[in-house]
Design an enzyme around this catalytic site. Structure first.
Site, PDB file in Angstrom:
ATOM      1  N   ASP A  75      -7.799  -7.088  -0.035  1.00 33.24           N
ATOM      2  CA  ASP A  75      -6.994  -7.233   1.173  1.00 33.24           C
ATOM      3  C   ASP A  75      -7.874  -6.795   2.322  1.00 33.24           C
ATOM      4  OD1 ASP A  75      -6.551  -4.185   0.494  1.00 33.24           O
ATOM      5  OD2 ASP A  75      -5.994  -4.448   2.584  1.00 33.24           O
TER       6      ASP A  75
ATOM      7  N   CYS B 233     -13.865 -27.644   7.607  1.00 35.74           N
ATOM      8  CA  CYS B 233     -12.576 -26.976   7.376  1.00 35.74           C
ATOM      9  C   CYS B 233     -11.438 -27.942   7.713  1.00 35.74           C
ATOM     10  CB  CYS B 233     -12.480 -25.731   8.249  1.00 35.74           C
ATOM     11  SG  CYS B 233     -10.916 -24.844   8.063  1.00 35.74           S
TER      12      CYS B 233
ATOM     13  N   CYS C  36      -9.120 -26.541  13.119  1.00 38.92           N
ATOM     14  CA  CYS C  36     -10.362 -27.319  13.055  1.00 38.92           C
ATOM     15  C   CYS C  36     -10.107 -28.819  13.076  1.00 38.92           C
ATOM     16  CB  CYS C  36     -11.150 -26.950  11.802  1.00 38.92           C
ATOM     17  SG  CYS C  36     -11.756 -25.253  11.840  1.00 38.92           S
TER      18      CYS C  36
ATOM     19  N   GLY D 154      -0.881   6.498   1.347  1.00 35.00           N
ATOM     20  CA  GLY D 154      -1.866   7.588   1.338  1.00 35.00           C
ATOM     21  C   GLY D 154      -2.983   7.368   2.347  1.00 35.00           C
TER      22      GLY D 154
ATOM     23  N   ASP E 147       0.861  -1.162   0.000  1.00 32.60           N
ATOM     24  CA  ASP E 147       0.000   0.000   0.000  1.00 32.60           C
ATOM     25  C   ASP E 147       0.912   1.231   0.000  1.00 32.60           C
ATOM     26  OD1 ASP E 147      -2.226   1.496   0.092  1.00 32.60           O
ATOM     27  OD2 ASP E 147      -2.984   0.715   1.983  1.00 32.60           O
ATOM     28  N   SER E 148       0.509   2.281  -0.713  1.00 33.72           N
ATOM     29  CA  SER E 148       1.422   3.400  -0.963  1.00 33.72           C
ATOM     30  C   SER E 148       1.552   4.377   0.191  1.00 33.72           C
ATOM     31  CB  SER E 148       0.941   4.157  -2.194  1.00 33.72           C
ATOM     32  OG  SER E 148      -0.369   4.647  -1.955  1.00 33.72           O
TER      33      SER E 148
ATOM     34  N   CYS F 199      -8.277 -26.964   8.251  1.00 34.55           N
ATOM     35  CA  CYS F 199      -7.129 -26.239   8.832  1.00 34.55           C
ATOM     36  C   CYS F 199      -6.683 -26.881  10.140  1.00 34.55           C
ATOM     37  CB  CYS F 199      -7.488 -24.764   9.030  1.00 34.55           C
ATOM     38  SG  CYS F 199      -8.241 -24.383  10.622  1.00 34.55           S
TER      39      CYS F 199
ATOM     40  N   HIS G  68      -7.247 -20.357  11.332  1.00 31.75           N
ATOM     41  CA  HIS G  68      -8.516 -20.783  10.731  1.00 31.75           C
ATOM     42  C   HIS G  68      -9.077 -19.712   9.798  1.00 31.75           C
ATOM     43  CE1 HIS G  68     -12.556 -22.025   9.964  1.00 31.75           C
ATOM     44  NE2 HIS G  68     -12.906 -20.800  10.309  1.00 31.75           N
TER      45      HIS G  68
HETATM   46 ZN   LIG Z   1     -10.520 -24.172  10.240  1.00 33.99          ZN
END
Ligand SMILES: [Zn+2]
Length: 346
Positions: A234, A272, A277, A63, A60-61, A274, A303
């Site tokens: 983002d 999920c 989880c 600003g 990000d610049s 991950c 997660h």
């Molecule tokens: Zn998860």
């Protein structure tokens, strides 16, 4: 893009960020120029090497942070003069200096330096601000050093005024960038107004180049923005909320501090894969947040980043299969369907 503002995705090892499926991170000119300093990062081999992220980085610049974080600021044709939110020291940023800092950081995607127009704003003030940003966009493009594997994006401004957005989009396309961001949204205008602006702004941007909606958002905001033609996002939400015990799941947002999870042996999100989880229970995650253990924010952030990456992977797959509308419908059925039913006795 997960947000790594000061050269770190908070609570996450870079390897763990990569394991979520993330291919690119966001870093920040404003924060890194104040600490540790762009020249220092360059001396140490650039941001990829400094933070051990050997993958693409967008910066990000500065600003937006000059507008939102710094104390006293003065904006003129040349650029912005502001005081650091860390120690009050005085700094200046211009389009040329912002682009130079992003070069020193070795950022793969440089963002043009712009003025973030406040909201609400009159059409006259929005026009003045947007035209300044367009002059800065031309100077940013001029300062950018073309090299293989690196690009610079322009940022469309113009607040909530269609004619100004159109003027801005045209000015940027005339300058010519590698991608186009839609700026000045998610600053208090609300989701309905934001989608209205996207409805007319996204089609003004070249179809064969990336379109990036900055600072957005909640999972439904991303689905709706993709529906309107946006490619990149983002947001600090998955990481910031993760540190506060708010998890984003296929069944909506869940607060892990809530007592209903205290004795729940089920995973946070049964669909999920991950680490949080697949290896831990809701009861354990709840306990970590109640006990203020640092592992709670680590697991919940892990997660959330997985969830955001899987959502975007699902969207990409659906678009390729020509099934985005069905994907969005299934997303809402789950996301607005509510959490798992309470367990007996909890
Ligand atoms: Zn998860």
């Amino acid at each position: 893009m997960p947000v790594g503002t000061v050269g770190s995705v908070k609570a996450m090892h870079p390897e763990a960020v990569r394991d979520t499926g993330a291919e690119i991170l966001l870093g920040n000119v404003y924060h890194l120029m104040l600490r540790p300093g762009a020249e220092r990062v360059a001396e140490l081999g650039g941001l990829h090497q400094f933070m051990n992220w050997p993958h693409p980085i967008l910066t990000d610049s500065g600003g937006f942070q000059v507008y939102s974080l710094s104390k006293i600021r003065e904006i003129n044709e040349e650029g912005a003069v502001f005081r650091s939110h860390i120690d009050g020291s005085k700094h200046q940023l211009s389009p040329e200096r912002s682009i130079q800092i992003q070069h020193l950081l070795d950022s793969n995607i440089t963002m043009a330096f712009d003025e973030c127009t406040p909201y609400p704003v009159s059409e006259e003030d929005a026009a003045t601000s947007m035209r300044l940003s367009m002059r800065w966009a031309a100077r940013s493009r001029e300062a950018f050093v073309e090299r293989d594997g690196y690009g610079i994006f322009g940022i469309v401004q113009g607040s909530v005024f269609p004619a100004l957005r159109e003027e801005s989009a045209k000015a940027l396309a005339d300058i010519g960038f590698h991608g186009y961001a839609i700026g000045g949204l998610a600053v208090g205008e609300g989701p309905e107004m934001m989608f209205e602006v996207l409805d007319y702004t996204a089609p003004m941007l070249p179809e064969d180049q990336p379109r990036y909606l900055m600072g957005v958002g909640k999972p439904p905001d991303m689905v709706e923005a993709v529906r309107r033609g946006v490619d990149m996002f983002d947001c600090v939400l998955p990481t910031r909320s993760g540190r506060n015990g708010q998890a984003f799941t296929r069944r909506g947002a869940i607060n892990l501090s809530n007592a209903r999870h205290a004795a729940d042996p089920r995973p946070l999100d049964p669909d999920c894969s991950c680490p949080a989880c697949s290896r831990y229970t809701r009861a354990y995650l709840h306990h970590l947040f109640r006990a203020k253990e640092i592992l709670g924010p680590i697991l919940c952030t892990t997660h959330n980043l997985h969830y955001y990456q899987e959502l975007m992977q699902g969207i990409r797959g659906a678009i390729e299969a020509g099934e985005f509308a069905a994907f969005a419908e299934a997303f809402y059925a789950g996301y607005e369907g509510g959490d798992l039913p309470r367990l007996e006795g909890s």
